[in-house]
Write a protein that holds these residues in place. Structure first.
Motif, PDB file in Angstrom:
ATOM      1  N   ILE A 260       0.775  -1.167  -0.149  1.00 30.31           N
ATOM      2  CA  ILE A 260       0.066  -0.014   0.054  1.00 30.31           C
ATOM      3  C   ILE A 260       0.867   1.162  -0.027  1.00 30.31           C
ATOM      4  CG2 ILE A 260      -1.960   1.362   1.093  1.00 30.31           C
ATOM      5  CD1 ILE A 260      -2.751  -1.277   2.295  1.00 30.31           C
ATOM      6  N   ASN A 261       0.877   2.118  -0.992  1.00 30.88           N
ATOM      7  CA  ASN A 261       1.758   3.264  -1.320  1.00 30.88           C
ATOM      8  C   ASN A 261       0.795   4.277  -0.642  1.00 30.88           C
ATOM      9  OD1 ASN A 261       3.883   2.241  -2.714  1.00 30.88           O
ATOM     10  ND2 ASN A 261       2.567   2.175  -4.525  1.00 30.88           N
ATOM     11  N   VAL A 262       1.341   5.075   0.189  1.00 23.14           N
ATOM     12  CA  VAL A 262       0.857   6.138   0.902  1.00 23.14           C
ATOM     13  C   VAL A 262       1.438   7.478   0.423  1.00 23.14           C
ATOM     14  CG1 VAL A 262       0.029   7.243   3.137  1.00 23.14           C
ATOM     15  CG2 VAL A 262       0.268   4.853   2.914  1.00 23.14           C
ATOM     16  N   ASP A 263       0.615   8.417  -0.334  1.00 27.69           N
ATOM     17  CA  ASP A 263       1.501   9.572  -0.711  1.00 27.69           C
ATOM     18  C   ASP A 263       1.262  10.588   0.124  1.00 27.69           C
ATOM     19  OD1 ASP A 263       2.466  11.499  -2.261  1.00 27.69           O
ATOM     20  OD2 ASP A 263       0.883  11.494  -4.048  1.00 27.69           O
ATOM     21  N   THR A 264       2.399  11.131   0.751  1.00 32.04           N
ATOM     22  CA  THR A 264       2.065  12.366   1.593  1.00 32.04           C
ATOM     23  C   THR A 264       2.013  13.644   1.059  1.00 32.04           C
ATOM     24  OG1 THR A 264       4.706  12.404   1.823  1.00 32.04           O
ATOM     25  CG2 THR A 264       3.575  11.010   3.273  1.00 32.04           C
ATOM     26  N   LYS A 265       2.499  13.805  -0.265  1.00 29.24           N
ATOM     27  CA  LYS A 265       2.509  15.001  -1.240  1.00 29.24           C
ATOM     28  C   LYS A 265       3.157  16.084  -0.163  1.00 29.24           C
ATOM     29  CE  LYS A 265      -1.333  14.212  -4.070  1.00 29.24           C
ATOM     30  NZ  LYS A 265      -2.743  14.650  -4.671  1.00 29.24           N
ATOM     31  N   GLY A 266       4.287  15.830   0.441  1.00 29.38           N
ATOM     32  CA  GLY A 266       5.038  16.704   1.235  1.00 29.38           C
ATOM     33  C   GLY A 266       4.475  17.402   2.313  1.00 29.38           C
ATOM     34  N   GLN A 267       3.287  16.687   2.884  1.00 33.34           N
ATOM     35  CA  GLN A 267       2.608  17.180   4.044  1.00 33.34           C
ATOM     36  C   GLN A 267       3.578  16.753   5.549  1.00 33.34           C
ATOM     37  OE1 GLN A 267      -1.035  15.296   6.655  1.00 33.34           O
ATOM     38  NE2 GLN A 267      -1.718  16.087   4.667  1.00 33.34           N
ATOM     39  N   ASN A 306       4.211   1.698   2.181  1.00 34.77           N
ATOM     40  CA  ASN A 306       5.265   2.508   1.678  1.00 34.77           C
ATOM     41  C   ASN A 306       4.950   3.907   2.006  1.00 34.77           C
ATOM     42  OD1 ASN A 306       7.856   3.124   0.364  1.00 34.77           O
ATOM     43  ND2 ASN A 306       6.547   3.216  -1.604  1.00 34.77           N
ATOM     44  N   PHE A 307       5.518   4.680   2.723  1.00 35.31           N
ATOM     45  CA  PHE A 307       5.243   6.163   2.594  1.00 35.31           C
ATOM     46  C   PHE A 307       6.132   6.838   1.763  1.00 35.31           C
ATOM     47  CE2 PHE A 307       3.321   4.497   6.498  1.00 35.31           C
ATOM     48  CZ  PHE A 307       2.080   5.299   6.869  1.00 35.31           C
ATOM     49  N   TYR A 308       5.743   7.667   0.869  1.00 32.71           N
ATOM     50  CA  TYR A 308       6.409   8.414  -0.126  1.00 32.71           C
ATOM     51  C   TYR A 308       5.837   9.855  -0.257  1.00 32.71           C
ATOM     52  CZ  TYR A 308       3.271   7.817  -4.066  1.00 32.71           C
ATOM     53  OH  TYR A 308       2.162   7.830  -4.690  1.00 32.71           O
ATOM     54  N   ASP A 309       6.567  10.323  -1.218  1.00 34.41           N
ATOM     55  CA  ASP A 309       6.291  11.784  -1.636  1.00 34.41           C
ATOM     56  C   ASP A 309       6.486  12.119  -3.113  1.00 34.41           C
ATOM     57  OD1 ASP A 309       5.885  14.762  -1.618  1.00 34.41           O
ATOM     58  OD2 ASP A 309       7.831  15.354  -0.565  1.00 34.41           O
ATOM     59  N   SER A 310       5.375  12.361  -3.519  1.00 38.07           N
ATOM     60  CA  SER A 310       5.065  12.487  -4.899  1.00 38.07           C
ATOM     61  C   SER A 310       5.754  13.802  -5.566  1.00 38.07           C
ATOM     62  CB  SER A 310       3.422  12.154  -5.564  1.00 38.07           C
ATOM     63  OG  SER A 310       2.669  13.213  -4.994  1.00 38.07           O
ATOM     64  N   ASN A 314      12.808  12.401  -6.173  1.00 39.90           N
ATOM     65  CA  ASN A 314      13.454  11.030  -5.892  1.00 39.90           C
ATOM     66  C   ASN A 314      12.304  10.388  -5.050  1.00 39.90           C
ATOM     67  OD1 ASN A 314      13.401  11.974  -3.382  1.00 39.90           O
ATOM     68  ND2 ASN A 314      15.557  11.635  -3.063  1.00 39.90           N
ATOM     69  N   LYS A 315      11.076  10.885  -5.045  1.00 37.90           N
ATOM     70  CA  LYS A 315       9.993  10.337  -4.277  1.00 37.90           C
ATOM     71  C   LYS A 315      10.155   9.974  -2.660  1.00 37.90           C
ATOM     72  CE  LYS A 315       7.950  10.167  -8.349  1.00 37.90           C
ATOM     73  NZ  LYS A 315       6.966  10.982  -8.800  1.00 37.90           N
ATOM     74  N   GLN A 316      11.033  10.342  -2.173  1.00 39.34           N
ATOM     75  CA  GLN A 316      11.550   9.895  -0.777  1.00 39.34           C
ATOM     76  C   GLN A 316      10.887  11.264   0.008  1.00 39.34           C
ATOM     77  OE1 GLN A 316      12.959   7.064   0.088  1.00 39.34           O
ATOM     78  NE2 GLN A 316      12.980   7.095  -2.316  1.00 39.34           N
ATOM     79  N   PHE A 317      10.036  10.819   1.257  1.00 38.40           N
ATOM     80  CA  PHE A 317       9.690  11.693   2.182  1.00 38.40           C
ATOM     81  C   PHE A 317      10.533  12.165   3.160  1.00 38.40           C
ATOM     82  CE2 PHE A 317       6.560  12.206   6.085  1.00 38.40           C
ATOM     83  CZ  PHE A 317       6.366  13.647   5.484  1.00 38.40           C
ATOM     84  N   THR A 318      10.885  13.168   3.442  1.00 39.98           N
ATOM     85  CA  THR A 318      12.072  13.512   4.391  1.00 39.98           C
ATOM     86  C   THR A 318      11.278  13.923   5.601  1.00 39.98           C
ATOM     87  OG1 THR A 318      12.453  15.647   3.617  1.00 39.98           O
ATOM     88  CG2 THR A 318      13.756  13.969   2.534  1.00 39.98           C
ATOM     89  N   GLY A 319      10.070  14.155   5.755  1.00 37.88           N
ATOM     90  CA  GLY A 319       9.473  14.753   7.075  1.00 37.88           C
ATOM     91  C   GLY A 319       9.121  13.950   8.019  1.00 37.88           C
ATOM     92  N   PRO A 334      12.299   5.073   4.372  1.00 42.80           N
ATOM     93  CA  PRO A 334      13.564   5.190   4.394  1.00 42.80           C
ATOM     94  C   PRO A 334      14.256   6.779   4.937  1.00 42.80           C
ATOM     95  CG  PRO A 334      13.338   4.674   2.261  1.00 42.80           C
ATOM     96  CD  PRO A 334      11.882   4.775   2.836  1.00 42.80           C
ATOM     97  N   ASP A 335      13.673   7.752   4.559  1.00 42.08           N
ATOM     98  CA  ASP A 335      14.263   9.127   4.830  1.00 42.08           C
ATOM     99  C   ASP A 335      13.420   9.864   5.667  1.00 42.08           C
ATOM    100  OD1 ASP A 335      16.091   8.634   2.843  1.00 42.08           O
ATOM    101  OD2 ASP A 335      15.712   9.975   1.559  1.00 42.08           O
ATOM    102  N   ALA A 336      12.370   9.211   6.272  1.00 42.69           N
ATOM    103  CA  ALA A 336      11.444  10.145   7.255  1.00 42.69           C
ATOM    104  C   ALA A 336      11.789   9.726   8.620  1.00 42.69           C
ATOM    105  CB  ALA A 336      10.175   9.466   6.917  1.00 42.69           C
ATOM    106  N   THR A 337      11.201  10.513   9.603  1.00 43.32           N
ATOM    107  CA  THR A 337      11.132  10.242  10.879  1.00 43.32           C
ATOM    108  C   THR A 337       9.772   9.897  11.436  1.00 43.32           C
ATOM    109  OG1 THR A 337      12.617  11.948  11.184  1.00 43.32           O
ATOM    110  CG2 THR A 337      11.310  11.527  13.247  1.00 43.32           C
TER     111      THR A 337
END
Length: 564
Positions: A260-267, A306-310, A314-319, A334-337
């Protein structure tokens, strides 16, 4: 002539004085002897075993969506544990203010609990779970830690770890590292980005007829050629504070994987407010709902979030991801807290994990998925969705998913056969993998694969490391816990997503004795000494010679005055 004699006398007396001051003795008593080593060198205890490499303990993870991270409850660059953590840990840096380790349950299915900590900032004495007839431990520490063998239990940076035995403790030696975190996280970034752009159906808030009873029924989704179901979840779905049920999961050891891909959209922070409920198929007895629980049975975990950022290239969510409700299923960010405030069951893979409240429970993500999930309520209309995966070897009819073995021949022509994407060796041990111990090191990385059958490399330099938080003076408030919408895309194989991997400074530093600038070794310190401190150089021999020199000097001065 007198002046010359006086000068010579002073020189001689000064030499005696300096000689007396220079004589030291590092022997405090007859039972304590300390070896002084080069300050720039390392102080590694030769009595502590070499930890080896993670591939020594887990011989084949090439088919698992999380790789080696699937073998650890928390796989992270930095972890802060302030609430009960029921599981093993692989951390580049650990601030462990509470105990952790996989508890032994009545199931008694786990024979060894393995943890790896490169740098210990703090660790509770009660960490890990004591071995018994059903379980042993292997705990590996990085070489920057001071590891000693005690009378009964080992000591790490001066803290006695009472739940471990001396022969259960290991350490990196020389250039060896049990896990190369930079390399593993580069692979995990690539996998996360690959899953994020895979073909899958999108679910938004409008997809649910009843917002108070939101259910994702897996029987409504097509099983891919690699025996995986991919679902893309719009940002707002987990923001909702009503429960979300995933229904139709397989309880079989080789059941269909669900991503299940969860798109955070930078939130940032991303608020996960939905209670996650899991409903498993259970044959004629009907569906069974799984509670949050401590367990040693992992065969039924086929769910990866899978939490990511569209909005990121690079699709990585860093928040930050705030887990504000109970959660089930393994988490890849992998890049989130990740800040855990309620019970969470699964693997937690992130750059940083903070267990703030509730409990976390180990529940390892599984591979070798070769049994297609059977819909909960099969009927004539869903026959087309029922697929059979050829596992690559003969199957006992009694264990087949076919409810009536006698009708197998009649239905054989109607069944669709799906290639699972890999060859299954009947001699393969599902727990330990194949006998090719270095298979994972030979695994080739390819460009993005929409079928998710191969781990892409994305041109990542595995030699780069992640930055570490060097604030050693962080103050932590301890909070106790209870015990106990992306559209489908056609993939461009010529494009390349390159997750960024920041450079870092290697923080490997010599181990220093707490009371001295000189490193010490276990072999050179008597166990009866206090904390391995250097003895003081206070033997009376040097003091007596120094006093004699001062007395002679005084005598010369008096003689000169008398003659004058």
């Amino acid at each position: 002539m007198k002046k010359r004699i006086n000068i010579l006398s002073c020189v001689a007396i000064s030499a005696v004085v300096l000689s007396g001051m220079g004589i030291t003795n590092v022997k405090a008593d007859e039972n304590t002897v300390v070896s002084i080593q080069n300050v720039s060198g390392k102080s590694l205890n030769p009595e502590v075993q070499n930890g080896g490499h993670v591939s020594d303990d887990f011989t084949d993870v090439s088919k698992n969506n999380l790789g080696y991270a699937s073998k650890f409850h928390i796989f992270v660059n930095e972890a802060t544990l302030n609430a009960h953590t029921n599981g093993n840990v692989a951390a580049k840096k650990l601030i462990g203010n509470v105990n952790f380790g996989t508890n032994i349950t009545d199931e008694k299915l786990l024979d060894k609990d393995i943890s790896y900590i490169q740098e210990v900032k703090n660790m509770a004495e009660s960490s890990f779970v004591s071995a018994n007839d059903h379980r042993t431990n292997k705990v590996i520490f990085g070489e920057v830690n001071d590891v000693e063998l005690g009378d009964n239990s080992p000591l790490v940076n001066g803290t006695t770890i009472s739940h471990l035995l001396n022969d259960e403790i290991y350490q990196d030696k020389g250039s060896n590292e049990y896990i190369d975190f930079a390399q593993e996280f580069a692979k995990l970034e690539g996998k996360s980005a690959n899953y994020a752009i895979a073909n899958g159906e999108t679910i938004t808030s409008d997809s649910f007829e009843d917002h108070n009873h939101r259910v994702i029924d897996l029987s409504d989704f097509k099983v891919g050629s690699n025996n995986q179901i991919v679902i893309n979840l719009a940002t707002e779905v987990l923001n909702s504070n009503t429960p979300l049920t995933i229904s139709g999961l397989s309880a079989d050891a080789g059941g269909t994987s669900v991503i299940i891909n969860v798109d955070t959209k930078g939130q940032n922070p991303y608020q996960m407010n939905s209670q996650i409920k899991l409903r498993f198929n259970n044959g004629e007895d009907g569906p069974v709902e799984r509670p949050n629980q401590e367990t040693e049975y992992f065969d039924d975990n086929h769910l990866l979030w899978n939490f990511y950022d569209s909005s990121s290239s690079n699709k990585q969510f860093t928040g930050a991801i705030e887990m504000n409700n109970t959660f089930q299923g393994s988490v890849l960010a992998p890049d989130a807290t990740i800040n855990v405030h309620h019970n969470l069951d699964g693997n937690i893979v992130a750059n940083e994990v903070n267990v703030v409240g509730g409990e976390t429970h180990r529940w390892d993500l599984q591979d070798n998925n070769n049994i297609v999930t059977t819909p909960e309520e099969p009927d004539e209309e869903t026959d087309e969705k029922e697929l059979t995966v050829d596992p690559g070897f003969s199957v006992d009819p009694d264990e087949s998913s076919n409810p009536d073995p006698d009708e197998k021949d009649d239905e054989e022509e109607e069944e669709q056969v799906v290639d699972p994407g890999f060859t299954v060796d009947p001699d393969t041990d599902t727990d330990g993998g194949t006998d090719e111990e270095d298979e994972e090191d030979k695994e080739e990385e390819t460009p993005i694969n929409p079928d998710l059958s191969v781990d892409p490399g994305f041109g990542i330099d595995p030699g780069k490391n992640f930055e570490e938080d060097e604030d050693d003076d962080q103050q932590i408030i301890i909070n106790g816990g209870s015990e106990g919408g992306l559209e489908n895309k056609e993939l461009d194989v010529n494009s390349s997503i390159k997750p960024s991997v920041p450079d870092t400074i290697n923080e490997k530093t010599p181990l220093m004795n707490q009371s001295s600038l000189f490193p010490t070794t276990k072999s050179s310190v008597n166990p009866t000494s206090q904390g391995g401190r250097l003895p003081q150089a206070g033997n009376s021999k040097g003091i007596v010679i120094s006093a004699l020199g001062m007395a002679l000097l005084s005598l010369v001065v008096l003689v000169r005055r008398f003659k004058a």
